[in-house]
Scaffold this motif. Structure first.
Motif, PDB file in Angstrom:
ATOM      1  N   GLU A   1      31.400  38.033  69.497  1.00 51.32           N
ATOM      2  CA  GLU A   1      30.762  36.753  69.145  1.00 51.32           C
ATOM      3  C   GLU A   1      29.176  36.234  69.053  1.00 51.32           C
ATOM      4  OE1 GLU A   1      30.542  31.963  72.984  1.00 51.32           O
ATOM      5  OE2 GLU A   1      32.748  33.798  72.624  1.00 51.32           O
ATOM      6  N   LEU A   2      28.514  35.615  68.125  1.00 53.68           N
ATOM      7  CA  LEU A   2      27.686  35.513  68.126  1.00 53.68           C
ATOM      8  C   LEU A   2      27.036  33.432  67.701  1.00 53.68           C
ATOM      9  CD1 LEU A   2      27.742  36.926  63.996  1.00 53.68           C
ATOM     10  CD2 LEU A   2      27.489  38.468  66.495  1.00 53.68           C
ATOM     11  N   GLU A   3      25.600  34.336  68.059  1.00 49.44           N
ATOM     12  CA  GLU A   3      25.552  32.954  68.548  1.00 49.44           C
ATOM     13  C   GLU A   3      24.371  32.811  67.704  1.00 49.44           C
ATOM     14  OE1 GLU A   3      24.949  28.852  69.907  1.00 49.44           O
ATOM     15  OE2 GLU A   3      26.457  30.519  70.822  1.00 49.44           O
ATOM     16  N   LEU A   4      24.357  31.255  66.659  1.00 52.26           N
ATOM     17  CA  LEU A   4      23.724  31.717  65.199  1.00 52.26           C
ATOM     18  C   LEU A   4      23.214  30.184  65.209  1.00 52.26           C
ATOM     19  CD1 LEU A   4      25.958  33.095  63.270  1.00 52.26           C
ATOM     20  CD2 LEU A   4      24.320  34.016  64.026  1.00 52.26           C
ATOM     21  N   PRO A   5      22.231  29.661  64.682  1.00 48.94           N
ATOM     22  CA  PRO A   5      22.097  28.254  64.675  1.00 48.94           C
ATOM     23  C   PRO A   5      22.818  27.859  63.658  1.00 48.94           C
ATOM     24  CG  PRO A   5      19.881  30.467  63.485  1.00 48.94           C
ATOM     25  CD  PRO A   5      21.207  30.589  64.233  1.00 48.94           C
ATOM     26  N   THR A   6      22.924  26.510  64.166  1.00 54.48           N
ATOM     27  CA  THR A   6      23.659  25.616  62.720  1.00 54.48           C
ATOM     28  C   THR A   6      23.400  25.370  61.528  1.00 54.48           C
ATOM     29  OG1 THR A   6      24.574  24.639  65.408  1.00 54.48           O
ATOM     30  CG2 THR A   6      24.899  23.036  63.043  1.00 54.48           C
ATOM     31  N   PRO A   7      23.516  25.713  60.901  1.00 55.33           N
ATOM     32  CA  PRO A   7      23.086  25.903  59.651  1.00 55.33           C
ATOM     33  C   PRO A   7      22.760  24.124  59.031  1.00 55.33           C
ATOM     34  CG  PRO A   7      25.874  26.066  59.210  1.00 55.33           C
ATOM     35  CD  PRO A   7      25.213  26.062  60.581  1.00 55.33           C
ATOM     36  N   THR A   8      22.082  23.309  58.542  1.00 55.98           N
ATOM     37  CA  THR A   8      21.990  22.683  57.989  1.00 55.98           C
ATOM     38  C   THR A   8      21.873  22.706  55.872  1.00 55.98           C
ATOM     39  OG1 THR A   8      19.541  22.678  57.869  1.00 55.98           O
ATOM     40  CG2 THR A   8      20.403  22.034  60.068  1.00 55.98           C
ATOM     41  N   PRO A   9      22.943  21.221  55.923  1.00 49.82           N
ATOM     42  CA  PRO A   9      22.131  21.200  54.165  1.00 49.82           C
ATOM     43  C   PRO A   9      20.847  21.403  53.419  1.00 49.82           C
ATOM     44  CG  PRO A   9      23.630  19.594  55.189  1.00 49.82           C
ATOM     45  CD  PRO A   9      23.309  20.701  56.152  1.00 49.82           C
ATOM     46  N   THR A  10      20.774  21.363  53.068  1.00 49.49           N
ATOM     47  CA  THR A  10      19.109  21.833  52.154  1.00 49.49           C
ATOM     48  C   THR A  10      18.755  20.244  51.419  1.00 49.49           C
ATOM     49  OG1 THR A  10      19.899  22.212  50.408  1.00 49.49           O
ATOM     50  CG2 THR A  10      19.517  23.315  50.806  1.00 49.49           C
ATOM     51  N   PRO A  11      17.280  19.961  52.025  1.00 47.17           N
ATOM     52  CA  PRO A  11      16.928  18.992  50.966  1.00 47.17           C
ATOM     53  C   PRO A  11      17.209  17.889  50.319  1.00 47.17           C
ATOM     54  CG  PRO A  11      15.026  20.502  52.821  1.00 47.17           C
ATOM     55  CD  PRO A  11      16.613  21.634  52.467  1.00 47.17           C
ATOM     56  N   GLN A  12      17.099  19.405  48.977  1.00 48.83           N
ATOM     57  CA  GLN A  12      17.601  18.661  47.946  1.00 48.83           C
ATOM     58  C   GLN A  12      19.098  19.285  47.285  1.00 48.83           C
ATOM     59  OE1 GLN A  12      14.371  20.090  48.341  1.00 48.83           O
ATOM     60  NE2 GLN A  12      13.297  18.554  49.037  1.00 48.83           N
ATOM     61  N   GLY A  13      20.037  18.831  47.900  1.00 47.60           N
ATOM     62  CA  GLY A  13      21.050  19.246  47.522  1.00 47.60           C
ATOM     63  C   GLY A  13      22.521  18.638  47.866  1.00 47.60           C
ATOM     64  N   THR A  14      23.438  19.583  47.628  1.00 43.55           N
ATOM     65  CA  THR A  14      24.526  19.021  47.601  1.00 43.55           C
ATOM     66  C   THR A  14      25.642  19.304  49.051  1.00 43.55           C
ATOM     67  OG1 THR A  14      25.909  20.519  46.507  1.00 43.55           O
ATOM     68  CG2 THR A  14      24.808  18.668  44.680  1.00 43.55           C
ATOM     69  N   GLU A  15      24.631  20.225  49.535  1.00 43.74           N
ATOM     70  CA  GLU A  15      25.949  20.623  51.144  1.00 43.74           C
ATOM     71  C   GLU A  15      26.410  20.049  51.917  1.00 43.74           C
ATOM     72  OE1 GLU A  15      24.207  25.301  50.770  1.00 43.74           O
ATOM     73  OE2 GLU A  15      22.854  23.662  51.931  1.00 43.74           O
ATOM     74  N   VAL A  16      27.441  19.885  52.333  1.00 44.45           N
ATOM     75  CA  VAL A  16      27.938  19.772  53.426  1.00 44.45           C
ATOM     76  C   VAL A  16      28.305  20.666  54.367  1.00 44.45           C
ATOM     77  CG1 VAL A  16      30.260  18.353  53.268  1.00 44.45           C
ATOM     78  CG2 VAL A  16      29.397  17.936  52.116  1.00 44.45           C
ATOM     79  N   LEU A  17      27.529  20.191  55.785  1.00 47.93           N
ATOM     80  CA  LEU A  17      28.533  19.997  57.574  1.00 47.93           C
ATOM     81  C   LEU A  17      29.487  19.758  57.705  1.00 47.93           C
ATOM     82  CD1 LEU A  17      27.171  22.572  59.127  1.00 47.93           C
ATOM     83  CD2 LEU A  17      26.285  20.440  60.313  1.00 47.93           C
ATOM     84  N   LEU A  18      30.267  20.611  57.796  1.00 50.68           N
ATOM     85  CA  LEU A  18      32.040  19.946  58.962  1.00 50.68           C
ATOM     86  C   LEU A  18      31.892  20.793  60.262  1.00 50.68           C
ATOM     87  CD1 LEU A  18      32.403  20.347  55.086  1.00 50.68           C
ATOM     88  CD2 LEU A  18      34.896  19.381  56.047  1.00 50.68           C
TER      89      LEU A  18
END
Length: 355
Positions: free
Chosen positions: A15-32
């Motif tokens: 079990e790893l504790e990692l930073p929650t990813p965030t969509p790039t400021p200029q892009g199409t990424e989606v966080l669920l």
């Protein structure tokens, strides 16, 4: 966020504790936020770190450039939490199914809509972090599908189990409804294939498995014949059950024994669709390959278009749901589920639920 990952050279998950990813400021990424994550037998191979190539040895994932520690999990349903400014049509709070078989977007296969055939695949849960975690980052909203009123636990399985079965069935159909089709290995994906073939109008379906419980479920989902594996002469057992050479074999095991048996039972002009990753190798007489006019085709998951078709069939009630076994999206839940799959004791699909 929490992620449950396997390290290179080890089968133990951590079990790893990692930073929650965030969509790039200029892009199409989606966080669920992950709510449901199915457990696939492919993950047992990823956990082991290699595929068995028979006399060629092992195809090690690290040698293919797969990064470790690896957060597996490619059957994901989640709730949209954030999106980049170019992620059009995405609304926070919506539940979506994730298509994980993502390509480079530039090669001929990708441009033809066959990202699952991309030689530089960026598949979620393999080359990119997957759904054995609290959150998953998806590169573009086109990989997100609405599921309507479908049970999200079952919907999660459609991203691999349902899609793989549907794509494999499409490779053998159309056939006369009474032409025998053999499905070898009726665990989670194989059961979905039986249900899919039946939903598409096929009636002569022969299920093969070592587990009587799996064969019983296959009969409920549309299999007309059942052959217990393990007698030592699978080809003879299948031919005794069908009474004739078969039009097609879909092999969700795909080891030396099952592939050899498939070639023996196939009719002239028939088709073998090899799906499973259990490994090994098979020797086929080249003269018979020509004389029997057999087509041997590999099948790896399916396209984004095919997943849309699978979801539509499910929403229409045309695909009976396979048994879904609830689990907890935790370190123990992931580990225990993978152990159960490796022991071949699961009649259906385990789906882990997030908190």
């Amino acid at each position: 966020m929490r992620a449950f990952a396997v390290s290179a050279g080890s089968t133990a998950l951590s079990e790893l504790e990692l930073p929650t990813p965030t969509p790039t400021p200029q892009g199409t990424e989606v966080l669920l936020r992950v709510t449901h994550s199915g457990v696939c037998h492919t993950d047992t191979h990823l956990r082991a770190g290699y595929y068995d190539l028979g006399r060629r040895g092992k195809l090690r994932l690290v040698d293919r450039g797969i990064p470790y520690p690896m957060t597996m999990g490619h059957e994901v349903v989640g709730v949209v939490e954030a999106a980049g400014p170019e992620a059009d049509g995405v609304e926070a709070g919506r539940t979506r199914l994730v298509y994980p078989w993502i390509g480079c977007g530039e090669c001929a296969a990708c441009l033809d809509g066959r990202e699952n055939a991309c030689p530089k695949g960026r598949n979620l849960g393999v080359a990119r972090p997957g759904g054995y975690a609290d959150h998953i980052l998806v590169p573009h909203p086109r990989y997100l599908l609405g599921i309507g009123d479908l049970d999200p636990s079952w919907a999660a399985t459609l991203a691999c189990s349902g899609l793989t079965a549907y794509a494999a069935a499409n490779k053998v159909l159309p056939l006369p409804p009474e032409a025998p089709v053999v499905v070898i290995g009726v665990g989670g994906v194989g059961l979905t294939a039986v249900a899919t073939l039946h939903a598409l109008g096929h009636r002569a379906i022969c299920a093969v498995d070592r587990e009587e419980a799996n064969l019983a479920v296959a009969a409920e989902l549309g299999a007309s014949l059942a052959v217990p594996a393990g007698s030592g002469d699978l080809a003879a057992d299948v031919l005794a059950a069908t009474g004739q050479p078969v039009a097609a074999v879909i092999d969700f095991v795909n080891n030396e024994q099952t592939a050899s048996a498939a070639f023996e039972v196939i009719v002239k002009g028939g088709r073998m669709v090899q799906v499973g990753l259990f490994g090994g190798e098979v020797t086929i007489p080249t003269a018979l390959l020509a004389l029997k006019m057999v087509t041997i085709q590999g099948s790896f998951v399916g396209t984004l278009t095919e997943l849309h078709e699978v979801v539509e069939l499910a929403q229409q009630g045309r695909v009976p749901r396979i048994p879904v076994i609830d689990g907890k999206l935790s370190l123990d839940g992931v580990t225990d589920s993978l152990d159960r799959l490796a022991a071949a004791g699961v009649a259906g699909r385990i789906v882990l639920k997030g908190e």
